[in-house]
Design a protein around this motif. Structure first.
Motif, PDB file in Angstrom:
ATOM      1  N   ASN A   1       0.510  -1.482   0.091  1.00 66.59           N
ATOM      2  CA  ASN A   1       0.282  -0.019  -0.604  1.00 66.59           C
ATOM      3  C   ASN A   1       1.311   1.060  -0.364  1.00 66.59           C
ATOM      4  O   ASN A   1       1.791   1.315   0.430  1.00 66.59           O
ATOM      5  N   PHE A   2       0.208   2.530  -0.599  1.00 65.84           N
ATOM      6  CA  PHE A   2       1.293   3.577  -0.190  1.00 65.84           C
ATOM      7  C   PHE A   2       0.455   4.567   0.261  1.00 65.84           C
ATOM      8  O   PHE A   2      -0.837   5.163   0.090  1.00 65.84           O
ATOM      9  N   GLY A   3       1.804   5.162   0.960  1.00 65.01           N
ATOM     10  CA  GLY A   3       0.727   6.492   2.133  1.00 65.01           C
ATOM     11  C   GLY A   3       1.605   7.924   1.569  1.00 65.01           C
ATOM     12  O   GLY A   3       2.568   7.331   0.497  1.00 65.01           O
ATOM     13  N   SER A   4       2.051   7.992   2.443  1.00 63.57           N
ATOM     14  CA  SER A   4       2.113   9.885   1.556  1.00 63.57           C
ATOM     15  C   SER A   4       3.382  10.403   2.983  1.00 63.57           C
ATOM     16  O   SER A   4       2.708  10.655   3.895  1.00 63.57           O
ATOM     17  N   THR A   5       4.347  11.149   2.656  1.00 58.84           N
ATOM     18  CA  THR A   5       4.642  11.576   3.675  1.00 58.84           C
ATOM     19  C   THR A   5       3.764  13.180   4.309  1.00 58.84           C
ATOM     20  O   THR A   5       4.025  13.924   5.539  1.00 58.84           O
ATOM     21  N   CYS A   6       2.574  13.084   3.340  1.00 56.19           N
ATOM     22  CA  CYS A   6       1.955  14.164   4.669  1.00 56.19           C
ATOM     23  C   CYS A   6       0.961  13.131   6.043  1.00 56.19           C
ATOM     24  O   CYS A   6       0.388  13.974   6.742  1.00 56.19           O
ATOM     25  N   MET A   7       0.980  11.954   5.923  1.00 54.03           N
ATOM     26  CA  MET A   7       0.629  11.085   6.783  1.00 54.03           C
ATOM     27  C   MET A   7       1.065  12.182   8.290  1.00 54.03           C
ATOM     28  O   MET A   7       0.790  11.982   9.895  1.00 54.03           O
ATOM     29  N   TYR A   8       2.546  12.562   8.002  1.00 55.73           N
ATOM     30  CA  TYR A   8       3.598  13.450   9.591  1.00 55.73           C
ATOM     31  C   TYR A   8       2.646  14.189  10.222  1.00 55.73           C
ATOM     32  O   TYR A   8       2.400  15.352   9.410  1.00 55.73           O
ATOM     33  N   PRO A   9       3.285  14.228  11.837  1.00 58.14           N
ATOM     34  CA  PRO A   9       2.659  15.428  12.180  1.00 58.14           C
ATOM     35  C   PRO A   9       3.480  16.742  11.054  1.00 58.14           C
ATOM     36  O   PRO A   9       4.484  16.730  10.828  1.00 58.14           O
ATOM     37  N   LYS A  10       2.482  18.040  11.588  1.00 61.92           N
ATOM     38  CA  LYS A  10       3.278  19.062  10.715  1.00 61.92           C
ATOM     39  C   LYS A  10       3.921  19.659  11.568  1.00 61.92           C
ATOM     40  O   LYS A  10       4.683  20.546  10.880  1.00 61.92           O
ATOM     41  N   ASP A  11       4.773  19.795  12.698  1.00 65.17           N
ATOM     42  CA  ASP A  11       5.133  20.318  13.250  1.00 65.17           C
ATOM     43  C   ASP A  11       6.597  19.311  13.897  1.00 65.17           C
ATOM     44  O   ASP A  11       7.352  19.699  14.902  1.00 65.17           O
ATOM     45  N   GLN A  12       6.602  18.570  13.062  1.00 65.60           N
ATOM     46  CA  GLN A  12       7.532  17.741  13.711  1.00 65.60           C
ATOM     47  C   GLN A  12       8.952  17.773  13.627  1.00 65.60           C
ATOM     48  O   GLN A  12       9.414  18.467  12.613  1.00 65.60           O
ATOM     49  N   GLN A  13       9.868  18.049  14.371  1.00 65.80           N
ATOM     50  CA  GLN A  13      11.051  18.716  14.573  1.00 65.80           C
ATOM     51  C   GLN A  13      12.883  17.618  14.138  1.00 65.80           C
ATOM     52  O   GLN A  13      11.947  16.370  14.091  1.00 65.80           O
ATOM     53  N   GLY A  14      13.131  17.414  13.080  1.00 65.96           N
ATOM     54  CA  GLY A  14      13.963  16.909  12.282  1.00 65.96           C
ATOM     55  C   GLY A  14      13.026  15.806  11.534  1.00 65.96           C
ATOM     56  O   GLY A  14      12.525  16.573  10.917  1.00 65.96           O
ATOM     57  N   ALA A  15      14.056  15.211  10.951  1.00 74.77           N
ATOM     58  CA  ALA A  15      14.341  14.068   9.859  1.00 74.77           C
ATOM     59  C   ALA A  15      12.300  12.841  10.336  1.00 74.77           C
ATOM     60  O   ALA A  15      12.435  12.459  11.703  1.00 74.77           O
ATOM     61  N   LEU A  16      11.561  12.818   9.131  1.00 73.50           N
ATOM     62  CA  LEU A  16      10.479  12.269   9.769  1.00 73.50           C
ATOM     63  C   LEU A  16       9.951  10.414   9.238  1.00 73.50           C
ATOM     64  O   LEU A  16      10.695   9.804   8.695  1.00 73.50           O
ATOM     65  N   ALA A  17      10.212   9.991  10.794  1.00 72.13           N
ATOM     66  CA  ALA A  17      10.738   8.849  11.140  1.00 72.13           C
ATOM     67  C   ALA A  17       9.645   7.980  11.496  1.00 72.13           C
ATOM     68  O   ALA A  17       8.045   8.598  11.802  1.00 72.13           O
ATOM     69  N   GLU A  18       8.984   6.483  10.798  1.00 67.30           N
ATOM     70  CA  GLU A  18       7.822   6.112  10.705  1.00 67.30           C
ATOM     71  C   GLU A  18       6.869   5.941  12.205  1.00 67.30           C
ATOM     72  O   GLU A  18       5.971   6.048  11.771  1.00 67.30           O
ATOM     73  N   ASP A  19       6.853   5.822  12.881  1.00 64.55           N
ATOM     74  CA  ASP A  19       7.127   6.155  14.516  1.00 64.55           C
ATOM     75  C   ASP A  19       6.206   7.144  14.647  1.00 64.55           C
ATOM     76  O   ASP A  19       5.873   7.048  16.312  1.00 64.55           O
ATOM     77  N   ASP A  20       7.176   8.051  14.269  1.00 67.93           N
ATOM     78  CA  ASP A  20       6.173   9.510  14.321  1.00 67.93           C
ATOM     79  C   ASP A  20       4.622   9.582  13.718  1.00 67.93           C
ATOM     80  O   ASP A  20       3.826  10.846  14.169  1.00 67.93           O
ATOM     81  N   VAL A  21       4.161   8.592  13.125  1.00 64.00           N
ATOM     82  CA  VAL A  21       2.993   8.411  12.554  1.00 64.00           C
ATOM     83  C   VAL A  21       2.147   8.855  14.402  1.00 64.00           C
ATOM     84  O   VAL A  21       2.182   7.825  14.389  1.00 64.00           O
ATOM     85  N   LEU A  22       1.164   9.462  13.919  1.00 60.85           N
ATOM     86  CA  LEU A  22       0.053   9.237  14.874  1.00 60.85           C
ATOM     87  C   LEU A  22       0.650  10.561  15.841  1.00 60.85           C
ATOM     88  O   LEU A  22       0.194   9.625  17.610  1.00 60.85           O
ATOM     89  N   THR A  23       1.775  10.474  16.312  1.00 65.16           N
ATOM     90  CA  THR A  23       2.079  11.570  17.147  1.00 65.16           C
ATOM     91  C   THR A  23       1.592  12.977  17.427  1.00 65.16           C
ATOM     92  O   THR A  23       2.399  13.647  18.477  1.00 65.16           O
ATOM     93  N   GLY A  24       1.320  13.840  16.426  1.00 62.27           N
ATOM     94  CA  GLY A  24       0.667  15.300  16.177  1.00 62.27           C
ATOM     95  C   GLY A  24      -0.259  15.652  15.851  1.00 62.27           C
ATOM     96  O   GLY A  24      -1.064  14.916  14.690  1.00 62.27           O
ATOM     97  N   MET A  25      -0.904  17.041  15.159  1.00 63.32           N
ATOM     98  CA  MET A  25      -1.777  17.207  14.559  1.00 63.32           C
ATOM     99  C   MET A  25      -1.172  17.447  13.018  1.00 63.32           C
ATOM    100  O   MET A  25       0.457  17.873  13.145  1.00 63.32           O
ATOM    101  N   LEU A  26      -1.809  17.545  12.098  1.00 65.41           N
ATOM    102  CA  LEU A  26      -1.584  17.023  10.568  1.00 65.41           C
ATOM    103  C   LEU A  26      -1.410  18.694   9.760  1.00 65.41           C
ATOM    104  O   LEU A  26      -2.146  19.746  10.715  1.00 65.41           O
ATOM    105  N   GLU A  27      -1.154  18.814   8.835  1.00 67.93           N
ATOM    106  CA  GLU A  27      -1.466  19.833   7.611  1.00 67.93           C
ATOM    107  C   GLU A  27      -2.117  20.323   7.674  1.00 67.93           C
ATOM    108  O   GLU A  27      -3.296  19.312   6.750  1.00 67.93           O
ATOM    109  N   PRO A  28      -3.174  21.354   7.821  1.00 68.22           N
ATOM    110  CA  PRO A  28      -4.610  21.288   7.802  1.00 68.22           C
ATOM    111  C   PRO A  28      -4.978  21.447   6.454  1.00 68.22           C
ATOM    112  O   PRO A  28      -6.165  20.543   5.972  1.00 68.22           O
TER     113      PRO A  28
END
Ligand SMILES: NC(=O)c1ccc[n+]([C@@H]2O[C@H](COP(=O)([O-])OP(=O)(O)OC[C@H]3O[C@@H](n4cnc5c(N)ncnc54)[C@H](OP(=O)(O)O)[C@@H]3O)[C@@H](O)[C@H]2O)c1
Length: 305
Positions: free
Chosen positions: A100-127
């Motif tokens: 299945n194909f995801g997208s980096t928009c799955m990551y929280p919007k205010d993520q500090q540093g590089a986006l790692a897989e475990d960061d999904v569902l840890t913060g607000m999304l880009e509106p």
């Protein structure tokens, strides 16, 4: 393997079919007219009739910020319905392998540093593309749940960063950054312009992966399915400034003029970079340099002209 590739006519789907190893498999590549993934009964019937050994789900409603802001309902519902229909029909008809194909928009919007897989569902999304992101997250979680309930089902999600390459959209009304840059520089060369405008300072950093490299990762996944992590970024792992993209593309296109910056125009987000350590541990890294990728993309553009 007999593989059902949804979204076969899209940029990702076409690059997968163009990969040198694609000829090792038999491909089912129905268009949306032949198989509307929004209709569960049709999808289920298709799986029962064709019995694929594996599925690559690369279909989706994909669009830029404007379209996402204008139609959040369509982006959420269509991507959710397509993903749900494909995954459930696959599970109910005993397909054990699915990408299945995801997208980096799955990551929280205010993520500090590089986006790692475990960061999904840890913060607000880009509106601006929240609907699309929610659908992508839900389908990725569904893939995971299906495998948890039935360990025979190896349903994995890969998260590509922004892509460019052959089959990209070059029409300035729809194009993303790289095809827009190529088109602009090609036109400037043809018209003999001595300067090309760059929006903002050009200092914002962007990560773009050559779509042929994504296809390569998918082929590797098909050959090494068990070891593919259930959620994995597929990115470049490093980025370039917008100015660098212009400079390297200018060399490839043969544009010899200069650049000027319109500082009244928006630069967009400063940085968004994927963490590629999981992919590296799995044994994959991109094979094309930016110069090679741009040269192949420019050749595709010229062929289209
Ligand atoms: N492109 C990128 O930069 C990028 C980056 C990260 C992730 N991704 C992900 O990669 C996947 C593919 O993206 P892409 O760039 O290849 O998209 P694309 O070029 O816009 O292609 C979308 C594909 O989805 C199919 N589709 C749309 N609605 C359908 C429906 N109702 N039933 C069946 N098929 C349908 C289209 O088929 P028809 O042409 O027949 O309508 C087309 O083949 C998406 O999940 C996207 O989120 C893309």
């Amino acid at each position: 393997m007999k593989i059902l590739l949804t979204g076969a006519s899209g940029m990702v789907g076409r690059n997968i079919q163009d990969h040198p190893s694609a000829s090792e498999h038999d491909w089912l590549t129905p268009s949306s007219a032949a198989l509307n993934l929004l209709d569960y009964r049709t999808v289920k019937q298709y799986f029962e009739t064709h019995r694929p050994d594996a599925v690559i789900h690369a279909a989706g409603r994909v669009g830029g910020i404007q379209a996402n802001m204008r139609e959040p309902v369509r982006f959420l519902v269509d991507n959710l319905d397509m993903g749900r229909n494909v995954l459930i029909a696959a599970a109910e008809t005993g397909v054990t392998r699915l990408i299945n194909f995801g997208s980096t928009c799955m990551y929280p919007k205010d993520q500090q540093g590089a986006l790692a897989e475990d960061d999904v569902l840890t913060g607000m999304l880009e509106p601006t593309n929240e609907g699309y992101a929610l659908a992508k997250i839900t389908v990725a979680r569904l893939a995971d749940y299906l495998g948890r309930e039935n360990p025979q089902l190896q349903y994995k999600t890969v998260i590509p960063c922004n892509l460019y390459g052959p089959y990209d959209k070059f029409d300035p009304r729809w194009s993303h950054m790289i095809p827009a840059v190529i088109h602009k520089l090609h036109q400037a060369k043809q018209q003999g312009l001595d300067s090309v405008e760059i929006w903002g300072t050009g200092q914002a950093r962007r990560e773009f992966l050559y779509a042929g490299d994504l296809a390569d990762a998918v082929m590797r996944a098909l050959a090494n399915f068990e070891s593919l992590p259930s959620l994995m970024n597929i990115g470049l792992g490093h980025d370039y400034t917008v100015n660098q993209y212009y400079e390297i593309a200018a060399k490839v296109v043969g544009y010899q003029g200069g650049f000027h910056h319109d500082l009244s125009k928006p630069t967009g987000m400063q940085r968004k970079l994927s963490d590629t350590r999981r992919a590296a541990e799995w044994g994959w890294q991109p094979g094309h340099s930016l110069e090679q990728g741009l040269a192949n993309t420019y050749q595709y553009y010229l062929n289209q002209l």
